[in-house]
Write a protein that holds these residues in place. Structure first.
Motif, PDB file in Angstrom:
ATOM      1  N   CYS A 109      47.698  45.270  28.206  1.00  0.00           N
ATOM      2  CA  CYS A 109      46.555  45.635  29.058  1.00  0.00           C
ATOM      3  C   CYS A 109      46.190  47.102  28.842  1.00  0.00           C
ATOM      4  N   CYS A 129      45.395  49.212  32.177  1.00  0.00           N
ATOM      5  CA  CYS A 129      46.559  49.682  32.925  1.00  0.00           C
ATOM      6  C   CYS A 129      47.271  50.782  32.151  1.00  0.00           C
ATOM      7  N   HIS A 140      47.765  44.208  37.774  1.00  0.00           N
ATOM      8  CA  HIS A 140      46.820  45.320  37.586  1.00  0.00           C
ATOM      9  C   HIS A 140      46.883  46.327  38.736  1.00  0.00           C
ATOM     10  N   HIS A 190      53.531  43.588  31.004  1.00  0.00           N
ATOM     11  CA  HIS A 190      52.085  43.492  31.187  1.00  0.00           C
ATOM     12  C   HIS A 190      51.364  44.673  30.514  1.00  0.00           C
TER      13      HIS A 190
HETATM   14 ZN   LIG Z   1      46.476  45.468  33.716  1.00  0.00          ZN
END
Ligand SMILES: [Zn+2]
Length: 240
Positions: free
Chosen positions: A32, A35, A6, A28
């Protein structure tokens, strides 16, 4: 995992991640939302900055850094540091102390908040990064270091701040640290220490540029130095 993913949105948007880390971060990103929206915001401002070629700092400033190195080498750094006099006007010593305090505060703040709320810290950092990138007078420059890896600086004189991103710098022993310097006509001025080893992709905010447009990176005793004690491994100047 090496980094909390993150925290890498800023470094990713700046193109400061190494290929393996970039692939892990992109994986990722797919899962997410936080993000992804941060990266979209950052990418817009980075695109607006365009890519600026690294420029070497003016020769005059470079010579002053080397002067500082030569002088400082005569005596161990600790012995060159006089006792501060209470109430004395700001001097290079006060500046050095302020820079050291800032670096310590950053590291302490990060250490405390990592334990409590890493994500809030990451968002606060990215908000600050975004503000610098979005500043109308933001300028950026990148340089390879002579020991491997790279140094990227995005600075806004009106905000008096710069985002410092390093990538793939060699690990240092615990007794050493990377230190940034502002190259000024009065000589090198201490700037933040950069977190070595393992978290090198997380950008650091340099608060208090005071008009500095040229920068150098050296390896110093851990805790930092008031004057460079080794030759710079990277130097760069912001485009005008
Ligand atoms: Zn993230």
């Amino acid at each position: 995992m090496k980094h909390d993913l993150h925290t890498l949105t800023g470094a990713y948007a700046l193109g400061a991640l190494e290929p393996a880390e970039r692939r892990r971060f992109e994986a990722h990103l797919r899962g997410c939302d936080n993000c992804r929206s941060e990266v979209e915001g950052l990418a817009e401002t980075v695109a607006r900055l365009g890519s600026a070629a690294a420029e070497p700092p003016p020769e005059r400033l470079r010579e002053r850094v080397m002067d500082g190195v030569e002088r400082t080498r005569q005596v161990p750094p600790r012995l060159t540091r006089p006792m501060p006099v209470p109430g004395r006007p700001a001097t290079w010593l006060a500046t050095a102390a302020a820079a050291a305090c800032l670096a310590l505060a950053l590291l302490a703040g990060v250490a405390v908040q990592r334990a409590t709320d890493e994500r809030d810290r990451a968002h606060a950092l990215n908000t600050e990064i975004t503000a610098v990138l979005a500043a109308p007078d933001a300028r950026t420059a990148t340089a390879r270091t002579s020991t491997g890896g790279s140094l990227t600086i995005i600075a806004s004189p009106t905000l008096d701040k710069a985002v410092i991103a390093v990538s793939a710098l060699p690990d240092l022993p615990s007794t050493r640290t990377y230190q940034l310097w502002h190259l000024t006509s009065a000589g090198p001025r201490p700037a933040p220490l950069l977190r070595p080893t393992g978290r090198d992709a997380i950008p650091v905010i340099d608060r208090g540029l005071n008009g500095a447009r040229a920068f150098a990176l050296t390896v110093e005793p851990s805790g930092g130095s008031p004057r460079p004690t080794t030759p710079p491994i990277a130097q760069l100047a912001l485009p005008v």
